[in-house]
Enzyme design. Sequence first.
Site, PDB file in Angstrom:
ATOM      1  N   ARG A 107      41.395  -3.164  93.426  1.00  0.00           N
ATOM      2  CA  ARG A 107      40.637  -4.184  93.262  1.00  0.00           C
ATOM      3  C   ARG A 107      40.665  -4.645  91.638  1.00  0.00           C
ATOM      4  NH1 ARG A 107      35.070  -2.126  92.887  1.00  0.00           N
ATOM      5  NH2 ARG A 107      35.658  -1.645  90.648  1.00  0.00           N
TER       6      ARG A 107
ATOM      7  N   GLU B  22      30.669  12.440  95.865  1.00  0.00           N
ATOM      8  CA  GLU B  22      30.423  11.963  96.941  1.00  0.00           C
ATOM      9  C   GLU B  22      31.667  11.058  97.476  1.00  0.00           C
ATOM     10  OE1 GLU B  22      29.056   8.299  94.819  1.00  0.00           O
ATOM     11  OE2 GLU B  22      29.287  10.743  94.525  1.00  0.00           O
TER      12      GLU B  22
ATOM     13  N   HIS C 263      31.071  11.230  90.788  1.00  0.00           N
ATOM     14  CA  HIS C 263      31.000  10.693  92.280  1.00  0.00           C
ATOM     15  C   HIS C 263      31.669  11.724  92.890  1.00  0.00           C
ATOM     16  CE1 HIS C 263      29.576   6.668  91.674  1.00  0.00           C
ATOM     17  NE2 HIS C 263      30.242   6.423  90.774  1.00  0.00           N
TER      18      HIS C 263
ATOM     19  N   SER D 115      34.357   7.899  87.354  1.00  0.00           N
ATOM     20  CA  SER D 115      34.656   6.528  87.471  1.00  0.00           C
ATOM     21  C   SER D 115      33.460   5.904  86.444  1.00  0.00           C
ATOM     22  CB  SER D 115      34.582   6.100  88.785  1.00  0.00           C
ATOM     23  OG  SER D 115      34.774   4.559  88.831  1.00  0.00           O
TER      24      SER D 115
ATOM     25  N   LYS E 136      37.760   3.283  80.280  1.00  0.00           N
ATOM     26  CA  LYS E 136      37.350   3.926  81.515  1.00  0.00           C
ATOM     27  C   LYS E 136      37.567   5.319  81.770  1.00  0.00           C
ATOM     28  CE  LYS E 136      35.963   2.660  86.185  1.00  0.00           C
ATOM     29  NZ  LYS E 136      36.095   1.759  87.089  1.00  0.00           N
TER      30      LYS E 136
ATOM     31  N   CYS F 243      25.266   8.610  88.897  1.00  0.00           N
ATOM     32  CA  CYS F 243      26.263   8.038  88.190  1.00  0.00           C
ATOM     33  C   CYS F 243      25.130   6.876  87.251  1.00  0.00           C
ATOM     34  CB  CYS F 243      27.150   6.818  89.074  1.00  0.00           C
ATOM     35  SG  CYS F 243      28.296   6.434  87.635  1.00  0.00           S
TER      36      CYS F 243
END
Length: 300
Positions: free
Chosen positions: A249, A237, A235, A192, A163, A142
């Site tokens: 969040r 992972e 991502h 992300s 985003k 990233c």
Amino acid sequence: MPIKVPKGLPAVTALQTEGITVMEGDTTYRPSDRPLRIGLLNLMPNKIETETQIARLLGATPLLVDLTLIKIANHSPKNTPVSHLKSFYRDWVEIREQVFDGFIITGAPVESIPFEQVAYWSELTQILNWTQTNAHSCFNICWAAQAALHHFHGLPKYALSEKAFGIFRHHSLESRSPYLQGFSDDFFIPVSRWTEMRSADIPPGSGICVLIESPETGLCLLDDPKHHSLHIFNHIEYDSQTLADEYFRDRTIGRRINIPRNYFPRDCENLQPRNSWRSHAHILFGNWINQIYRTLPQAC
């Protein structure tokens, strides 16, 4: 094969529950079981979660891995207890004389800041230069991938109007690459990020090869053989719940955020997301570890 981690690391319980063999602390090896030494420079805000995600993928490979957790020396993260960092992490300056078979640098929540204005940019560029002599292979994730490409090749990053957030279809461009052995023709990867890099900016003669991209979110995985590095902007992972955690969040603190695309069933945030990328995450990390082992000057 087992993965060796610092004694008492919270990830141990989760990994053992999943059937991964874990060795802790000062466990010794037989001479014939020389492990691959992997360093993890963890820049993510939730370090404990990231440790588990990376250790899970390394621990599922067929080779013995000894994982060292590393942090920036002059940066104090807000979301990880100081006691955890003192117990399990080492500052890079403490291990800079050591040599690693593989070195992973994670993303960081600093996308909106120009590279040179990031508080620890000077130390990070020293680390990136150090990997060229002290790490056989690097895996940058990233923002770290963007940082490495900017540092080594001068690539700019571009702010996105919204985003790139969700699970997006990707496809491989180089099926013969050893890093993509076993990959499907197309597959899904979590994304992300608020910024992107573009293939048009890759310098001619750089040797960079684009391995994976998405029609919707662009570049994903780049092979940079001149710097013995893989750069992944997304991502792969992530756990099943990671995007949900980020979404709730950000919404809770009033940050502008759209529901992650192609993630919640029927876009209903009350339903459990289904993981459609885990198998390819294991394949990619397994291929990376295997390539390290295969190309070491004296594999043992």
